[in-house]
Design a protein around this motif. Structure first.
Motif, mmCIF file in Angstrom:
data_model
loop_
_atom_site.group_PDB
_atom_site.id
_atom_site.type_symbol
_atom_site.label_atom_id
_atom_site.label_comp_id
_atom_site.label_asym_id
_atom_site.label_seq_id
_atom_site.Cartn_x
_atom_site.Cartn_y
_atom_site.Cartn_z
ATOM 1 N N THR A 5 33.316 44.694 38.839
ATOM 2 C CA THR A 5 33.525 44.558 40.366
ATOM 3 C C THR A 5 34.941 45.346 40.609
ATOM 4 O O THR A 5 34.764 46.056 41.912
ATOM 5 C CB THR A 5 34.084 42.979 40.852
ATOM 6 O OG1 THR A 5 32.890 42.237 40.494
ATOM 7 C CG2 THR A 5 34.596 42.915 42.373
ATOM 8 N N ALA A 6 35.871 45.471 39.981
ATOM 9 C CA ALA A 6 37.037 46.458 40.175
ATOM 10 C C ALA A 6 36.350 47.849 40.214
ATOM 11 O O ALA A 6 37.002 48.593 40.987
ATOM 12 C CB ALA A 6 38.151 46.115 39.321
ATOM 13 N N LYS A 7 35.727 48.114 39.288
ATOM 14 C CA LYS A 7 35.113 49.677 39.197
ATOM 15 C C LYS A 7 34.378 49.880 40.449
ATOM 16 O O LYS A 7 34.322 51.195 40.789
ATOM 17 C CB LYS A 7 34.269 49.718 37.957
ATOM 18 C CG LYS A 7 33.716 51.024 37.921
ATOM 19 C CD LYS A 7 34.790 52.040 37.447
ATOM 20 C CE LYS A 7 34.419 53.273 36.894
ATOM 21 N NZ LYS A 7 35.348 54.262 36.775
ATOM 22 N N ILE A 8 33.661 48.863 41.060
ATOM 23 C CA ILE A 8 32.870 49.223 42.247
ATOM 24 C C ILE A 8 33.793 49.435 43.288
ATOM 25 O O ILE A 8 33.441 50.305 44.248
ATOM 26 C CB ILE A 8 31.842 48.076 42.516
ATOM 27 C CG1 ILE A 8 30.754 47.915 41.454
ATOM 28 C CG2 ILE A 8 31.420 48.065 43.827
ATOM 29 C CD1 ILE A 8 29.990 46.783 41.470
ATOM 30 N N LEU A 9 34.845 48.603 43.536
ATOM 31 C CA LEU A 9 35.875 48.836 44.550
ATOM 32 C C LEU A 9 36.837 49.720 44.581
ATOM 33 O O LEU A 9 37.076 50.365 45.530
ATOM 34 C CB LEU A 9 36.811 47.028 44.744
ATOM 35 C CG LEU A 9 35.826 46.194 44.938
ATOM 36 C CD1 LEU A 9 36.748 44.846 44.623
ATOM 37 C CD2 LEU A 9 35.288 45.997 46.205
ATOM 38 N N ASP A 68 37.390 53.386 42.308
ATOM 39 C CA ASP A 68 36.988 54.456 41.166
ATOM 40 C C ASP A 68 38.459 54.791 40.274
ATOM 41 O O ASP A 68 38.907 55.747 40.822
ATOM 42 C CB ASP A 68 36.048 55.615 41.513
ATOM 43 C CG ASP A 68 35.652 56.481 40.514
ATOM 44 O OD1 ASP A 68 35.424 55.926 39.358
ATOM 45 O OD2 ASP A 68 35.319 57.396 40.648
ATOM 46 N N SER A 69 38.584 53.894 39.329
ATOM 47 C CA SER A 69 39.957 54.464 38.653
ATOM 48 C C SER A 69 39.725 54.576 37.015
ATOM 49 O O SER A 69 38.608 54.176 36.723
ATOM 50 C CB SER A 69 40.866 53.039 38.824
ATOM 51 O OG SER A 69 41.219 53.020 40.112
ATOM 52 N N SER A 70 40.670 54.751 36.505
ATOM 53 C CA SER A 70 40.694 55.035 35.018
ATOM 54 C C SER A 70 40.545 53.523 34.330
ATOM 55 O O SER A 70 40.715 52.734 35.211
ATOM 56 C CB SER A 70 41.779 55.780 34.539
ATOM 57 O OG SER A 70 42.993 54.745 34.422
ATOM 58 N N PHE A 71 39.752 53.424 32.953
ATOM 59 C CA PHE A 71 39.965 52.111 32.448
ATOM 60 C C PHE A 71 41.264 51.570 32.143
ATOM 61 O O PHE A 71 41.410 50.436 32.501
ATOM 62 C CB PHE A 71 39.211 52.441 31.042
ATOM 63 C CG PHE A 71 38.948 51.161 30.298
ATOM 64 C CD1 PHE A 71 38.124 50.213 30.851
ATOM 65 C CD2 PHE A 71 39.638 50.800 29.094
ATOM 66 C CE1 PHE A 71 37.794 48.926 30.116
ATOM 67 C CE2 PHE A 71 39.310 49.693 28.529
ATOM 68 C CZ PHE A 71 38.507 48.734 29.127
ATOM 69 N N GLY A 72 42.185 52.248 31.817
ATOM 70 C CA GLY A 72 43.616 51.855 31.936
ATOM 71 C C GLY A 72 44.146 51.154 33.285
ATOM 72 O O GLY A 72 44.560 50.049 33.428
ATOM 73 N N GLU A 73 43.838 51.714 34.428
ATOM 74 C CA GLU A 73 44.211 51.228 35.754
ATOM 75 C C GLU A 73 43.446 50.133 36.021
ATOM 76 O O GLU A 73 43.983 49.069 36.652
ATOM 77 C CB GLU A 73 44.099 52.345 36.832
ATOM 78 C CG GLU A 73 44.962 53.541 36.348
ATOM 79 C CD GLU A 73 44.579 54.699 37.596
ATOM 80 O OE1 GLU A 73 43.423 55.019 37.615
ATOM 81 O OE2 GLU A 73 45.650 55.399 37.784
#
Length: 181
Positions: free
Chosen positions: A130-134, A136-141
């Motif tokens: 869900t965070a990735k959809i909202l 587009d950040s690095s995996f760490g972020e």
């Protein structure tokens, strides 16, 4: 107390972000050892060598008494293992363990000063998706943002106001073993 009453008794609290599961397993294992539980509760609380401040033995005794009372009275509210968690974390105050603390943004109380010998951080995979959809950040972020969404209440048992706050986790020394899965 019958075996059925003990097995169907009340549980232990494990609020989101507290990660009490490791401690709860030990407490419940000891609780379900009938001989241990009966002998432990049969001793006078004041007649032992106090271990730590607060005393870890007293904290376990209080938890066992709360479990016993809750089971006998058919109560439904889970028993908090907080007192034992705090007592155990205070046993080695100068050691370099994983630490956790919270500073309340509302009342300024600093609480949840706990130390551990190991750290297990669990992130919900669907929360990461869900965070990735909202965003587009690095995996760490993404890990940081999802981790920061977990909050605990400022602990009223220690004079806190009960408002939700973020917990800060930090390592005092590098770990001997690190895994990701």
């Amino acid at each position: 107390m019958s075996r059925t009453e003990v097995l169907s008794g009340i549980g232990l609290k494990n609020e989101a972000g507290e990660y009490n599961c490791f401690l709860n397993v030990i407490i419940q294992s000891l609780w379900h050892l009938t001989c241990f539980r009966e002998e432990f509760l049969g001793k006078k609380k004041s007649l032992h060598l106090h271990v730590g401040d607060p005393c870890a033995i007293c904290a376990l005794y209080d938890i066992f008494m709360a479990l016993s009372t809750a089971s006998a009275d058919m109560q439904t509210e889970a028993v908090a293992p907080t007192s034992l968690r705090v007592a155990l974390s205070n046993l080695y105050p100068d050691s370099d363990f994983f630490q956790e603390k919270m500073r309340c943004n509302s009342c300024g109380l600093e609480s949840k000063h706990l130390k551990y010998t190991s750290f297990f951080h669990n992130i919900n995979a669907s929360a990461l998706r869900t965070a990735k959809i909202l965003c587009d950040s690095s995996f760490g972020e993404l890990l940081y943002n999802v981790g920061m969404s977990q909050q605990l209440a400022c602990d009223p048992e220690f004079g806190g106001c009960g408002k939700l706050n973020y917990i800060h986790h930090f390592l005092s020394t590098p770990p001997h073993v690190f895994t990701a899965g």
